[in-house]
Design a protein around this motif. Structure first.
Motif: not given
Length: 556
Positions: A480-505
Protein backbone atom coordinates in the motif's frame (compact mmCIF):
# COMPACT_ATOMS: atom_id res chain seq x y z
CA UNK A 1 -3.29 23.22 -34.91
CA UNK A 2 -0.95 21.54 -37.42
CA UNK A 3 -2.48 19.82 -40.42
CA UNK A 4 -1.31 17.38 -43.06
CA UNK A 5 0.14 18.72 -46.30
CA UNK A 6 -1.00 17.56 -49.74
CA UNK A 7 1.98 15.19 -50.01
CA UNK A 8 1.05 13.62 -46.67
CA UNK A 9 -2.48 12.98 -47.87
CA UNK A 10 -1.09 11.37 -51.03
CA UNK A 11 1.09 9.01 -48.95
CA UNK A 12 -1.86 8.20 -46.73
CA UNK A 13 -4.16 7.67 -49.72
CA UNK A 14 -1.67 5.21 -51.23
CA UNK A 15 -1.66 3.29 -47.94
CA UNK A 16 -5.48 3.26 -47.92
CA UNK A 17 -5.63 1.97 -51.50
CA UNK A 18 -3.04 -0.76 -50.80
CA UNK A 19 -4.84 -2.05 -47.70
CA UNK A 20 -8.35 -1.97 -49.13
CA UNK A 21 -7.20 -3.26 -52.53
CA UNK A 22 -5.31 -6.18 -51.04
CA UNK A 23 -8.23 -6.93 -48.72
CA UNK A 24 -10.61 -7.06 -51.71
CA UNK A 25 -8.16 -9.30 -53.57
CA UNK A 26 -8.06 -11.81 -50.68
CA UNK A 27 -11.81 -11.56 -50.23
CA UNK A 28 -12.60 -12.26 -53.89
CA UNK A 29 -10.00 -15.01 -54.09
CA UNK A 30 -11.60 -16.87 -51.17
CA UNK A 31 -15.20 -15.74 -51.71
CA UNK A 32 -16.43 -19.25 -52.48
CA UNK A 33 -15.67 -20.36 -48.89
CA UNK A 34 -17.23 -17.33 -47.20
CA UNK A 35 -20.41 -19.18 -46.30
CA UNK A 36 -18.33 -21.39 -43.97
CA UNK A 37 -18.51 -19.79 -40.53
CA UNK A 38 -15.21 -21.30 -39.39
CA UNK A 39 -13.52 -19.83 -42.44
CA UNK A 40 -15.14 -16.42 -41.83
CA UNK A 41 -14.43 -16.22 -38.10
CA UNK A 42 -11.17 -18.20 -37.89
CA UNK A 43 -9.68 -18.34 -41.42
CA UNK A 44 -9.34 -22.06 -40.70
CA UNK A 45 -6.14 -23.52 -42.06
CA UNK A 46 -5.28 -20.60 -44.33
CA UNK A 47 -3.06 -18.29 -42.22
CA UNK A 48 0.70 -18.84 -42.32
CA UNK A 49 2.93 -18.44 -39.25
CA UNK A 50 4.07 -14.98 -40.33
CA UNK A 51 0.48 -13.88 -40.98
CA UNK A 52 -0.58 -15.12 -37.51
CA UNK A 53 2.35 -13.35 -35.82
CA UNK A 54 1.79 -10.10 -37.73
CA UNK A 55 -1.94 -10.21 -37.02
CA UNK A 56 -1.33 -10.72 -33.29
CA UNK A 57 0.87 -7.61 -33.20
CA UNK A 58 -1.36 -5.52 -35.44
CA UNK A 59 -4.37 -6.32 -33.28
CA UNK A 60 -2.47 -5.66 -30.06
CA UNK A 61 -0.70 -2.41 -30.97
CA UNK A 62 -3.16 0.43 -31.31
CA UNK A 63 -3.86 3.96 -30.12
CA UNK A 64 -3.49 2.93 -26.47
CA UNK A 65 0.13 1.95 -27.20
CA UNK A 66 1.10 4.71 -29.62
CA UNK A 67 -0.69 7.41 -27.63
CA UNK A 68 -1.16 6.00 -24.12
CA UNK A 69 2.13 4.12 -23.78
CA UNK A 70 4.14 6.97 -25.32
CA UNK A 71 2.43 9.22 -22.80
CA UNK A 72 3.41 6.84 -20.01
CA UNK A 73 6.97 6.86 -21.40
CA UNK A 74 6.92 10.65 -21.08
CA UNK A 75 5.62 10.39 -17.51
CA UNK A 76 7.46 7.39 -16.03
CA UNK A 77 10.02 6.27 -18.59
CA UNK A 78 11.15 2.90 -19.89
CA UNK A 79 9.50 1.00 -17.02
CA UNK A 80 6.19 1.05 -18.92
CA UNK A 81 7.91 -1.18 -21.50
CA UNK A 82 7.46 -4.05 -19.05
CA UNK A 83 3.97 -4.51 -20.56
CA UNK A 84 5.64 -5.19 -23.92
CA UNK A 85 8.70 -7.14 -22.82
CA UNK A 86 6.83 -9.37 -20.35
CA UNK A 87 4.47 -10.15 -23.23
CA UNK A 88 7.35 -11.87 -25.01
CA UNK A 89 7.76 -14.29 -22.08
CA UNK A 90 3.99 -14.73 -21.82
CA UNK A 91 3.59 -15.54 -25.51
CA UNK A 92 6.11 -18.36 -25.22
CA UNK A 93 4.19 -19.79 -22.22
CA UNK A 94 0.92 -19.54 -24.18
CA UNK A 95 2.46 -21.25 -27.23
CA UNK A 96 3.78 -24.14 -25.14
CA UNK A 97 0.93 -24.74 -22.67
CA UNK A 98 -2.29 -23.03 -23.82
CA UNK A 99 -2.57 -23.36 -27.59
CA UNK A 100 -2.00 -27.18 -27.66
CA UNK A 101 -4.91 -27.64 -25.23
CA UNK A 102 -7.23 -25.49 -27.35
CA UNK A 103 -6.29 -27.20 -30.60
CA UNK A 104 -6.40 -30.75 -29.17
CA UNK A 105 -9.93 -30.15 -27.84
CA UNK A 106 -11.06 -28.30 -31.01
CA UNK A 107 -11.76 -25.07 -29.15
CA UNK A 108 -12.69 -22.17 -31.44
CA UNK A 109 -14.02 -19.62 -28.94
CA UNK A 110 -13.33 -18.95 -25.28
CA UNK A 111 -16.99 -19.45 -24.24
CA UNK A 112 -16.91 -22.79 -26.09
CA UNK A 113 -13.99 -23.82 -23.87
CA UNK A 114 -15.95 -22.83 -20.76
CA UNK A 115 -19.02 -24.72 -21.96
CA UNK A 116 -16.96 -27.81 -22.73
CA UNK A 117 -14.96 -27.68 -19.48
CA UNK A 118 -17.67 -26.44 -17.10
CA UNK A 119 -21.23 -25.87 -18.33
CA UNK A 120 -23.47 -23.64 -20.45
CA UNK A 121 -24.29 -21.29 -17.56
CA UNK A 122 -20.64 -20.37 -16.99
CA UNK A 123 -20.12 -19.98 -20.73
CA UNK A 124 -23.15 -17.70 -21.19
CA UNK A 125 -22.24 -15.47 -18.22
CA UNK A 126 -18.73 -15.03 -19.56
CA UNK A 127 -20.00 -14.43 -23.10
CA UNK A 128 -22.01 -11.48 -21.80
CA UNK A 129 -19.03 -10.28 -19.70
CA UNK A 130 -16.72 -10.38 -22.70
CA UNK A 131 -19.17 -8.71 -25.06
CA UNK A 132 -19.72 -5.82 -22.64
CA UNK A 133 -15.99 -5.51 -21.99
CA UNK A 134 -15.01 -5.68 -25.66
CA UNK A 135 -17.65 -3.19 -26.84
CA UNK A 136 -17.75 -0.68 -23.96
CA UNK A 137 -14.07 -0.71 -22.97
CA UNK A 138 -11.82 -2.01 -25.72
CA UNK A 139 -13.59 -1.09 -28.96
CA UNK A 140 -14.73 2.32 -27.72
CA UNK A 141 -11.34 3.28 -26.26
CA UNK A 142 -9.45 2.20 -29.39
CA UNK A 143 -11.85 4.17 -31.58
CA UNK A 144 -11.91 7.28 -29.39
CA UNK A 145 -8.18 7.48 -28.66
CA UNK A 146 -7.40 6.79 -32.30
CA UNK A 147 -9.78 9.48 -33.51
CA UNK A 148 -8.40 11.92 -30.92
CA UNK A 149 -4.86 11.37 -32.21
CA UNK A 150 -5.84 11.61 -35.87
CA UNK A 151 -7.88 14.73 -35.18
CA UNK A 152 -4.95 16.44 -33.43
CA UNK A 153 -2.62 15.61 -36.32
CA UNK A 154 -4.90 16.28 -39.28
CA UNK A 155 -7.10 19.03 -37.86
CA UNK A 156 -10.24 17.12 -38.86
CA UNK A 157 -13.37 16.98 -36.68
CA UNK A 158 -13.24 14.31 -33.94
CA UNK A 159 -16.56 12.72 -34.85
CA UNK A 160 -15.61 12.64 -38.52
CA UNK A 161 -12.37 10.85 -37.59
CA UNK A 162 -14.30 8.25 -35.58
CA UNK A 163 -16.66 7.60 -38.48
CA UNK A 164 -13.74 7.32 -40.92
CA UNK A 165 -11.89 4.81 -38.72
CA UNK A 166 -15.05 2.76 -38.16
CA UNK A 167 -15.84 2.63 -41.90
CA UNK A 168 -12.22 1.75 -42.75
CA UNK A 169 -12.24 -1.07 -40.18
CA UNK A 170 -15.65 -2.22 -41.43
CA UNK A 171 -14.34 -2.64 -44.98
CA UNK A 172 -11.68 -5.03 -43.68
CA UNK A 173 -13.76 -6.83 -41.04
CA UNK A 174 -16.63 -7.79 -43.33
CA UNK A 175 -14.20 -9.93 -45.32
CA UNK A 176 -13.65 -12.17 -42.30
CA UNK A 177 -10.56 -13.32 -40.40
CA UNK A 178 -8.70 -14.31 -43.57
CA UNK A 179 -8.83 -10.74 -44.91
CA UNK A 180 -7.95 -9.35 -41.46
CA UNK A 181 -5.00 -11.73 -41.08
CA UNK A 182 -3.37 -10.99 -44.43
CA UNK A 183 -4.04 -7.24 -44.46
CA UNK A 184 -2.52 -7.15 -40.97
CA UNK A 185 0.82 -8.16 -42.52
CA UNK A 186 0.81 -4.93 -44.53
CA UNK A 187 -0.52 -3.01 -41.52
CA UNK A 188 2.41 -4.20 -39.41
CA UNK A 189 4.85 -3.15 -42.14
CA UNK A 190 3.45 0.40 -42.10
CA UNK A 191 3.19 0.35 -38.31
CA UNK A 192 6.84 -0.61 -37.75
CA UNK A 193 8.27 1.48 -40.59
CA UNK A 194 6.34 4.61 -39.63
CA UNK A 195 7.06 4.06 -35.94
CA UNK A 196 10.80 3.68 -36.56
CA UNK A 197 10.84 6.85 -38.65
CA UNK A 198 9.20 8.78 -35.80
CA UNK A 199 11.68 7.36 -33.26
CA UNK A 200 14.63 8.12 -35.56
CA UNK A 201 13.65 11.75 -36.03
CA UNK A 202 12.82 12.21 -32.34
CA UNK A 203 16.27 10.94 -31.30
CA UNK A 204 17.89 13.06 -34.01
CA UNK A 205 16.10 16.14 -32.68
CA UNK A 206 17.27 15.36 -29.12
CA UNK A 207 20.88 15.17 -30.37
CA UNK A 208 20.54 18.48 -32.20
CA UNK A 209 19.28 20.25 -29.08
CA UNK A 210 22.51 19.32 -27.30
CA UNK A 211 24.73 20.37 -30.20
CA UNK A 212 25.35 16.85 -31.48
CA UNK A 213 24.20 14.62 -34.35
CA UNK A 214 23.00 11.05 -34.92
CA UNK A 215 20.39 8.83 -33.30
CA UNK A 216 22.88 6.84 -31.21
CA UNK A 217 24.23 10.05 -29.73
CA UNK A 218 20.66 11.22 -29.25
CA UNK A 219 19.83 8.06 -27.29
CA UNK A 220 22.96 8.45 -25.16
CA UNK A 221 22.12 12.09 -24.42
CA UNK A 222 18.58 11.08 -23.58
CA UNK A 223 19.84 8.53 -21.04
CA UNK A 224 22.20 11.07 -19.48
CA UNK A 225 19.61 13.85 -19.25
CA UNK A 226 16.68 11.69 -18.15
CA UNK A 227 18.42 8.94 -16.17
CA UNK A 228 15.37 8.58 -13.92
CA UNK A 229 13.42 7.48 -17.01
CA UNK A 230 15.65 4.44 -17.62
CA UNK A 231 14.83 2.19 -14.67
CA UNK A 232 12.57 -0.85 -15.01
CA UNK A 233 11.90 -1.48 -11.31
CA UNK A 234 10.51 1.28 -9.06
CA UNK A 235 10.80 1.51 -5.28
CA UNK A 236 8.05 2.80 -2.98
CA UNK A 237 9.38 6.36 -3.06
CA UNK A 238 8.86 6.64 -6.81
CA UNK A 239 5.72 8.67 -7.62
CA UNK A 240 4.83 6.10 -10.32
CA UNK A 241 4.93 3.12 -7.94
CA UNK A 242 1.11 2.93 -7.94
CA UNK A 243 1.20 2.11 -11.67
CA UNK A 244 4.23 -0.22 -11.64
CA UNK A 245 4.83 -1.56 -8.11
CA UNK A 246 8.38 -2.87 -7.86
CA UNK A 247 9.04 -6.55 -8.50
CA UNK A 248 5.32 -7.19 -9.00
CA UNK A 249 5.87 -6.22 -12.63
CA UNK A 250 7.98 -9.37 -13.00
CA UNK A 251 6.58 -12.03 -10.70
CA UNK A 252 3.17 -10.73 -9.59
CA UNK A 253 0.09 -9.23 -11.14
CA UNK A 254 1.81 -8.32 -14.40
CA UNK A 255 2.08 -12.03 -15.28
CA UNK A 256 -1.65 -12.43 -14.65
CA UNK A 257 -2.42 -9.42 -16.85
CA UNK A 258 -0.34 -10.81 -19.69
CA UNK A 259 -1.32 -14.48 -19.38
CA UNK A 260 -5.00 -13.58 -19.31
CA UNK A 261 -4.63 -11.20 -22.26
CA UNK A 262 -2.59 -13.49 -24.51
CA UNK A 263 -3.94 -16.87 -23.42
CA UNK A 264 -7.62 -16.42 -22.43
CA UNK A 265 -8.70 -13.65 -24.77
CA UNK A 266 -10.81 -14.38 -27.84
CA UNK A 267 -9.49 -11.24 -29.49
CA UNK A 268 -5.96 -12.65 -29.43
CA UNK A 269 -6.21 -16.45 -29.46
CA UNK A 270 -8.62 -16.35 -32.41
CA UNK A 271 -5.68 -15.76 -34.75
CA UNK A 272 -4.09 -19.09 -33.85
CA UNK A 273 -7.15 -21.28 -33.30
CA UNK A 274 -7.69 -21.97 -37.00
CA UNK A 275 -4.12 -23.23 -37.62
CA UNK A 276 -2.27 -26.45 -36.88
CA UNK A 277 -0.02 -26.56 -33.80
CA UNK A 278 3.30 -26.00 -35.59
CA UNK A 279 1.99 -23.01 -37.54
CA UNK A 280 0.25 -21.51 -34.50
CA UNK A 281 3.38 -21.83 -32.35
CA UNK A 282 5.55 -20.35 -35.10
CA UNK A 283 3.24 -17.36 -35.40
CA UNK A 284 3.14 -16.77 -31.65
CA UNK A 285 6.93 -16.99 -31.44
CA UNK A 286 7.23 -14.44 -34.26
CA UNK A 287 4.88 -12.15 -32.30
CA UNK A 288 7.06 -12.61 -29.18
CA UNK A 289 10.10 -11.42 -31.11
CA UNK A 290 8.23 -8.37 -32.43
CA UNK A 291 7.13 -7.50 -28.88
CA UNK A 292 10.79 -7.03 -27.95
CA UNK A 293 10.98 -4.27 -30.59
CA UNK A 294 7.76 -2.45 -29.70
CA UNK A 295 9.18 -0.17 -26.95
CA UNK A 296 11.47 1.35 -29.58
CA UNK A 297 8.48 2.76 -31.43
CA UNK A 298 5.97 3.30 -28.59
CA UNK A 299 8.05 4.21 -25.50
CA UNK A 300 11.30 5.82 -26.68
CA UNK A 301 9.44 8.63 -28.51
CA UNK A 302 7.64 9.49 -25.26
CA UNK A 303 10.95 9.73 -23.37
CA UNK A 304 12.39 11.84 -26.19
CA UNK A 305 9.40 14.18 -25.92
CA UNK A 306 10.07 14.45 -22.17
CA UNK A 307 13.71 15.45 -22.74
CA UNK A 308 12.67 17.98 -25.39
CA UNK A 309 10.00 19.35 -23.04
CA UNK A 310 12.69 19.83 -20.39
CA UNK A 311 14.64 21.83 -22.99
CA UNK A 312 11.69 24.16 -23.54
CA UNK A 313 9.89 22.42 -26.41
CA UNK A 314 6.13 21.70 -26.57
CA UNK A 315 5.15 24.08 -23.76
CA UNK A 316 1.77 24.79 -25.36
CA UNK A 317 1.28 21.58 -27.36
CA UNK A 318 1.32 19.32 -24.31
CA UNK A 319 -1.13 21.39 -22.29
CA UNK A 320 -4.82 20.46 -21.94
CA UNK A 321 -7.25 22.43 -19.81
CA UNK A 322 -4.38 24.23 -18.14
CA UNK A 323 -2.39 21.13 -17.15
CA UNK A 324 0.27 18.92 -18.72
CA UNK A 325 -1.16 15.94 -20.64
CA UNK A 326 1.55 13.34 -21.48
CA UNK A 327 -0.84 11.56 -23.89
CA UNK A 328 -0.27 14.44 -26.30
CA UNK A 329 3.43 13.57 -26.64
CA UNK A 330 3.20 11.26 -29.66
CA UNK A 331 0.81 13.38 -31.77
CA UNK A 332 3.02 16.40 -30.99
CA UNK A 333 6.10 14.56 -32.25
CA UNK A 334 4.28 13.58 -35.45
CA UNK A 335 3.55 17.24 -36.13
CA UNK A 336 7.31 17.89 -36.22
CA UNK A 337 7.95 15.40 -39.02
CA UNK A 338 8.77 16.68 -42.51
CA UNK A 339 6.17 16.54 -45.27
CA UNK A 340 5.78 13.01 -46.68
CA UNK A 341 7.28 11.31 -43.65
CA UNK A 342 4.48 12.76 -41.57
CA UNK A 343 2.04 11.08 -43.94
CA UNK A 344 3.89 7.77 -43.52
CA UNK A 345 3.80 7.98 -39.72
CA UNK A 346 0.16 9.06 -39.89
CA UNK A 347 -0.50 5.94 -41.98
CA UNK A 348 1.34 3.81 -39.38
CA UNK A 349 -0.82 5.17 -36.58
CA UNK A 350 -3.97 4.63 -38.62
CA UNK A 351 -2.82 1.09 -39.49
CA UNK A 352 -2.46 0.27 -35.80
CA UNK A 353 -5.89 1.67 -34.97
CA UNK A 354 -7.75 0.07 -37.89
CA UNK A 355 -6.13 -3.34 -37.39
CA UNK A 356 -7.14 -3.35 -33.72
CA UNK A 357 -10.67 -2.19 -34.50
CA UNK A 358 -11.08 -4.87 -37.16
CA UNK A 359 -9.74 -7.64 -34.93
CA UNK A 360 -11.84 -6.58 -31.95
CA UNK A 361 -15.02 -6.26 -34.05
CA UNK A 362 -14.46 -9.73 -35.52
CA UNK A 363 -14.03 -11.21 -32.03
CA UNK A 364 -17.23 -9.53 -30.84
CA UNK A 365 -19.06 -10.98 -33.84
CA UNK A 366 -17.55 -14.43 -33.23
CA UNK A 367 -18.61 -14.63 -29.57
CA UNK A 368 -22.09 -13.21 -30.17
CA UNK A 369 -22.82 -15.32 -33.25
CA UNK A 370 -21.40 -18.69 -32.17
CA UNK A 371 -21.87 -18.53 -28.40
CA UNK A 372 -24.99 -16.41 -27.88
CA UNK A 373 -27.09 -16.33 -31.05
CA UNK A 374 -26.53 -19.90 -32.20
CA UNK A 375 -26.70 -21.41 -28.70
CA UNK A 376 -30.09 -19.85 -27.97
CA UNK A 377 -31.84 -21.03 -31.12
CA UNK A 378 -34.16 -24.04 -31.13
CA UNK A 379 -32.38 -25.20 -34.29
CA UNK A 380 -28.76 -24.40 -35.22
CA UNK A 381 -28.44 -21.69 -37.87
CA UNK A 382 -27.03 -22.43 -41.31
CA UNK A 383 -23.48 -21.42 -42.17
CA UNK A 384 -24.77 -18.58 -44.36
CA UNK A 385 -27.00 -17.31 -41.53
CA UNK A 386 -24.10 -17.32 -39.08
CA UNK A 387 -21.91 -15.30 -41.43
CA UNK A 388 -24.77 -12.84 -42.09
CA UNK A 389 -25.42 -12.33 -38.37
CA UNK A 390 -21.67 -11.94 -37.78
CA UNK A 391 -21.51 -9.10 -40.31
CA UNK A 392 -24.56 -7.40 -38.77
CA UNK A 393 -22.95 -7.59 -35.33
CA UNK A 394 -19.76 -5.96 -36.67
CA UNK A 395 -21.79 -3.02 -37.97
CA UNK A 396 -23.80 -2.74 -34.74
CA UNK A 397 -20.69 -2.88 -32.50
CA UNK A 398 -18.93 -0.12 -34.42
CA UNK A 399 -22.06 2.06 -34.35
CA UNK A 400 -22.36 1.61 -30.58
CA UNK A 401 -18.68 2.52 -30.19
CA UNK A 402 -19.13 5.73 -32.19
CA UNK A 403 -22.11 6.76 -30.03
CA UNK A 404 -20.76 5.71 -26.63
CA UNK A 405 -17.02 6.56 -26.89
CA UNK A 406 -17.32 10.35 -26.34
CA UNK A 407 -19.42 9.77 -23.20
CA UNK A 408 -16.87 7.68 -21.28
CA UNK A 409 -14.24 10.32 -20.48
CA UNK A 410 -11.43 8.03 -21.70
CA UNK A 411 -9.00 10.89 -22.37
CA UNK A 412 -9.44 12.26 -18.83
CA UNK A 413 -8.40 8.99 -17.19
CA UNK A 414 -5.57 8.25 -19.62
CA UNK A 415 -6.14 5.76 -22.40
CA UNK A 416 -3.72 3.02 -21.43
CA UNK A 417 -4.68 3.14 -17.74
CA UNK A 418 -8.40 3.19 -18.65
CA UNK A 419 -8.13 -0.10 -20.52
CA UNK A 420 -5.89 -1.81 -17.96
CA UNK A 421 -8.04 -0.83 -14.97
CA UNK A 422 -11.40 -1.85 -16.35
CA UNK A 423 -10.26 -5.11 -17.91
CA UNK A 424 -8.52 -5.78 -14.59
CA UNK A 425 -11.84 -6.05 -12.80
CA UNK A 426 -12.53 -9.38 -14.52
CA UNK A 427 -9.06 -10.62 -15.53
CA UNK A 428 -7.97 -12.32 -12.26
CA UNK A 429 -11.15 -14.41 -11.94
CA UNK A 430 -11.11 -15.34 -15.63
CA UNK A 431 -7.49 -16.43 -15.52
CA UNK A 432 -8.04 -18.47 -12.33
CA UNK A 433 -10.99 -20.20 -13.98
CA UNK A 434 -9.00 -20.98 -17.12
CA UNK A 435 -5.78 -22.15 -15.50
CA UNK A 436 -7.46 -24.48 -13.00
CA UNK A 437 -9.78 -25.73 -15.72
CA UNK A 438 -6.76 -26.66 -17.83
CA UNK A 439 -4.63 -28.45 -15.31
CA UNK A 440 -6.86 -29.65 -12.45
CA UNK A 441 -9.63 -32.06 -13.41
CA UNK A 442 -11.40 -31.72 -10.05
CA UNK A 443 -12.32 -28.09 -10.71
CA UNK A 444 -16.12 -27.81 -10.66
CA UNK A 445 -18.60 -25.52 -12.41
CA UNK A 446 -19.62 -23.82 -9.15
CA UNK A 447 -15.97 -23.06 -8.47
CA UNK A 448 -15.79 -21.43 -11.90
CA UNK A 449 -18.89 -19.36 -11.11
CA UNK A 450 -17.22 -18.23 -7.89
CA UNK A 451 -14.19 -17.03 -9.87
CA UNK A 452 -16.37 -15.33 -12.48
CA UNK A 453 -18.69 -13.39 -10.17
CA UNK A 454 -16.64 -13.43 -6.98
CA UNK A 455 -13.50 -12.27 -8.77
CA UNK A 456 -15.34 -9.26 -10.16
CA UNK A 457 -16.84 -8.36 -6.75
CA UNK A 458 -13.45 -8.82 -5.04
CA UNK A 459 -11.84 -6.49 -7.59
CA UNK A 460 -14.47 -3.85 -6.84
CA UNK A 461 -13.90 -4.38 -3.12
CA UNK A 462 -10.13 -3.88 -3.36
CA UNK A 463 -10.71 -0.82 -5.55
CA UNK A 464 -12.91 0.92 -3.00
CA UNK A 465 -11.31 -0.54 0.16
CA UNK A 466 -9.19 2.59 0.87
CA UNK A 467 -12.37 4.67 1.36
CA UNK A 468 -13.48 2.30 4.13
CA UNK A 469 -10.27 1.05 5.79
CA UNK A 470 -6.98 2.77 6.62
CA UNK A 471 -4.32 0.75 4.77
CA UNK A 472 -1.31 2.58 6.18
CA UNK A 473 -0.35 -0.57 8.11
CA UNK A 474 0.42 -2.25 4.74
CA UNK A 475 2.95 0.42 3.76
CA UNK A 476 5.88 -1.41 5.36
CA UNK A 477 5.11 -4.48 3.25
CA UNK A 478 5.07 -2.48 0.02
CA UNK A 479 1.46 -3.45 -0.69
CA UNK A 480 0.00 0.00 0.00
CA UNK A 481 1.31 3.44 -0.93
CA UNK A 482 -0.19 6.92 -0.59
CA UNK A 483 -1.95 8.39 -3.62
CA UNK A 484 -2.07 12.06 -4.61
CA UNK A 485 -4.64 12.73 -1.84
CA UNK A 486 -2.50 10.98 0.79
CA UNK A 487 -4.84 7.99 1.05
CA UNK A 488 -3.07 4.62 1.17
CA UNK A 489 -4.08 2.40 -1.76
CA UNK A 490 -3.10 -1.04 -3.04
CA UNK A 491 -1.43 -0.65 -6.47
CA UNK A 492 -3.56 -1.87 -9.35
CA UNK A 493 -1.14 -4.65 -10.36
CA UNK A 494 -0.97 -5.96 -6.78
CA UNK A 495 -4.77 -5.86 -6.46
CA UNK A 496 -5.00 -8.20 -9.43
CA UNK A 497 -2.50 -10.56 -7.83
CA UNK A 498 -4.44 -10.66 -4.55
CA UNK A 499 -7.77 -11.28 -6.29
CA UNK A 500 -6.25 -14.07 -8.38
CA UNK A 501 -4.85 -15.85 -5.31
CA UNK A 502 -8.17 -15.56 -3.43
CA UNK A 503 -10.02 -16.93 -6.48
CA UNK A 504 -7.64 -19.90 -6.73
CA UNK A 505 -7.99 -20.72 -3.03
CA UNK A 506 -11.78 -20.30 -3.18
CA UNK A 507 -12.05 -22.47 -6.30
CA UNK A 508 -9.89 -25.17 -4.74
CA UNK A 509 -11.99 -25.21 -1.55
CA UNK A 510 -15.30 -25.38 -3.45
CA UNK A 511 -14.00 -28.05 -5.84
CA UNK A 512 -12.63 -30.27 -3.08
CA UNK A 513 -15.89 -29.98 -1.13
CA UNK A 514 -18.00 -30.83 -4.18
CA UNK A 515 -15.64 -33.61 -5.21
CA UNK A 516 -16.26 -35.29 -1.85
CA UNK A 517 -20.00 -34.96 -2.53
CA UNK A 518 -19.53 -36.76 -5.84
CA UNK A 519 -20.21 -33.76 -8.11
CA UNK A 520 -19.06 -34.73 -11.64
CA UNK A 521 -16.63 -32.59 -13.66
CA UNK A 522 -15.82 -32.31 -17.35
CA UNK A 523 -12.11 -32.78 -17.94
CA UNK A 524 -10.25 -31.92 -21.13
CA UNK A 525 -8.03 -34.15 -23.26
CA UNK A 526 -4.58 -33.30 -21.90
CA UNK A 527 -1.39 -35.32 -21.76
CA UNK A 528 2.28 -34.45 -21.44
CA UNK A 529 2.98 -35.02 -25.15
CA UNK A 530 0.92 -31.92 -25.98
CA UNK A 531 3.60 -29.70 -24.48
CA UNK A 532 6.56 -31.06 -26.43
CA UNK A 533 8.23 -28.51 -28.69
CA UNK A 534 10.38 -28.80 -31.80
CA UNK A 535 14.14 -28.10 -31.55
CA UNK A 536 13.80 -24.92 -33.65
CA UNK A 537 11.02 -23.58 -31.42
CA UNK A 538 13.11 -24.30 -28.32
CA UNK A 539 16.20 -22.56 -29.75
CA UNK A 540 14.30 -19.43 -30.82
CA UNK A 541 12.50 -19.32 -27.47
CA UNK A 542 15.81 -19.39 -25.62
CA UNK A 543 17.16 -16.60 -27.85
CA UNK A 544 14.13 -14.42 -27.08
CA UNK A 545 14.37 -15.17 -23.34
CA UNK A 546 18.10 -14.37 -23.43
CA UNK A 547 17.43 -10.98 -25.04
CA UNK A 548 14.70 -10.33 -22.48
CA UNK A 549 17.03 -11.18 -19.56
CA UNK A 550 19.72 -8.90 -21.01
CA UNK A 551 17.30 -5.98 -21.34
CA UNK A 552 16.16 -6.24 -17.72
CA UNK A 553 19.77 -6.60 -16.55
CA UNK A 554 20.85 -3.46 -18.42
CA UNK A 555 17.91 -1.30 -17.34
CA UNK A 556 17.26 -2.73 -13.85
Amino acid sequence: MKTLATQDYIVFFLYFVIIVGYGLFIYRKKKKTEVDSKDYFLAEGSLTWWAIGASLIASNISAEQFIGMSGSGFKMGLAIATYEWMSALTLIIVAVFFIPVYLKNKIYTMPQYLNQRYNGQVAMIMSVFWLLLYVLVNLTSILYLGALAISSISGLNLTLCMVFLAVFALMITLGGMKVIGYTDVIQVFFLILGGLVTTYLALKLVAEQFGSTGVIEGFSLMKNNASDHFHMIFDKTNPNYMDLPGLSVLIGGMLIINLNYWGCNQYITQRALGADLKTARGGILFAAFLKLLMPIIVVIPGIAAYVLYQKGYFGAELMQDGSLNPDRAYPTLLNLLPVGLKGLSFAALTAAIVASLAGKANSIATIFTLDVYNKNRTEPASEAQLVKVGKQVVVAALLIAIIVAPLLGIDKKGGFQYIQEYTGFVSPGIFAMFILGFFWKKTTSNAALFATIGGFLLSLGFKFLPSMVNLEFLYSTGFAVPNAEGIYEIPFVDRMGFVFLICVVGMAAISLYEHKKGVPTNGLEIDATLFKTTPSFTVWSLIILGILAALYTIFW
